[in-house]
Scaffold this motif. Structure first.
Motif: not given
Length: 70
Positions: A61, A63-69
Protein backbone atom coordinates in the motif's frame (compact mmCIF):
# COMPACT_ATOMS: atom_id res chain seq x y z
CA UNK A 1 6.71 -3.66 -11.88
CA UNK A 2 9.01 -6.33 -13.25
CA UNK A 3 11.42 -5.70 -10.38
CA UNK A 4 8.67 -6.27 -7.79
CA UNK A 5 7.80 -9.57 -9.47
CA UNK A 6 11.41 -10.69 -9.26
CA UNK A 7 11.60 -9.73 -5.59
CA UNK A 8 8.36 -11.61 -4.89
CA UNK A 9 9.72 -14.76 -6.57
CA UNK A 10 12.95 -14.58 -4.56
CA UNK A 11 11.06 -14.09 -1.29
CA UNK A 12 8.74 -16.98 -2.09
CA UNK A 13 11.69 -19.24 -2.88
CA UNK A 14 13.38 -18.27 0.38
CA UNK A 15 10.23 -18.77 2.43
CA UNK A 16 9.80 -22.32 1.15
CA UNK A 17 13.21 -23.34 2.49
CA UNK A 18 13.06 -21.54 5.82
CA UNK A 19 12.71 -24.28 8.37
CA UNK A 20 15.00 -22.69 10.94
CA UNK A 21 13.97 -22.73 14.58
CA UNK A 22 15.14 -21.29 17.83
CA UNK A 23 17.35 -23.55 19.92
CA UNK A 24 14.54 -24.47 22.31
CA UNK A 25 12.22 -25.51 19.47
CA UNK A 26 15.04 -27.48 17.84
CA UNK A 27 15.67 -29.49 21.00
CA UNK A 28 11.96 -30.12 21.45
CA UNK A 29 11.59 -31.25 17.84
CA UNK A 30 14.55 -33.62 18.17
CA UNK A 31 12.91 -35.30 21.15
CA UNK A 32 9.51 -35.62 19.46
CA UNK A 33 10.62 -37.51 16.39
CA UNK A 34 10.14 -36.95 12.65
CA UNK A 35 6.34 -36.60 12.31
CA UNK A 36 5.64 -34.25 15.22
CA UNK A 37 8.74 -32.22 14.34
CA UNK A 38 7.30 -31.51 10.90
CA UNK A 39 4.06 -30.45 12.55
CA UNK A 40 5.96 -28.14 14.89
CA UNK A 41 7.75 -26.59 11.90
CA UNK A 42 4.44 -26.07 10.11
CA UNK A 43 2.95 -24.45 13.20
CA UNK A 44 5.87 -22.06 13.55
CA UNK A 45 5.57 -21.07 9.89
CA UNK A 46 1.81 -20.54 10.23
CA UNK A 47 2.32 -18.29 13.24
CA UNK A 48 4.94 -16.30 11.31
CA UNK A 49 2.76 -15.96 8.20
CA UNK A 50 0.17 -13.55 9.63
CA UNK A 51 2.59 -10.76 10.66
CA UNK A 52 4.52 -11.18 7.41
CA UNK A 53 1.35 -10.89 5.33
CA UNK A 54 0.30 -7.76 7.24
CA UNK A 55 3.74 -6.16 6.80
CA UNK A 56 3.74 -7.10 3.13
CA UNK A 57 0.29 -5.59 2.61
CA UNK A 58 1.29 -2.36 4.35
CA UNK A 59 4.47 -2.18 2.27
CA UNK A 60 2.50 -2.73 -0.93
CA UNK A 61 0.00 0.00 0.00
CA UNK A 62 2.85 2.39 0.81
CA UNK A 63 4.52 1.62 -2.52
CA UNK A 64 1.25 1.93 -4.44
CA UNK A 65 0.35 5.29 -2.87
CA UNK A 66 3.81 6.77 -3.43
CA UNK A 67 3.98 5.45 -6.99
CA UNK A 68 0.76 7.22 -7.96
CA UNK A 69 1.91 10.55 -6.50
CA UNK A 70 5.21 10.63 -8.45
Amino acid sequence: MKKIGQIAVVLLALSIHTMAQCSLCTKTAQQLGEGPAKGLNAGILMLAATPLIIIGFLGFRYYWNNRQQA
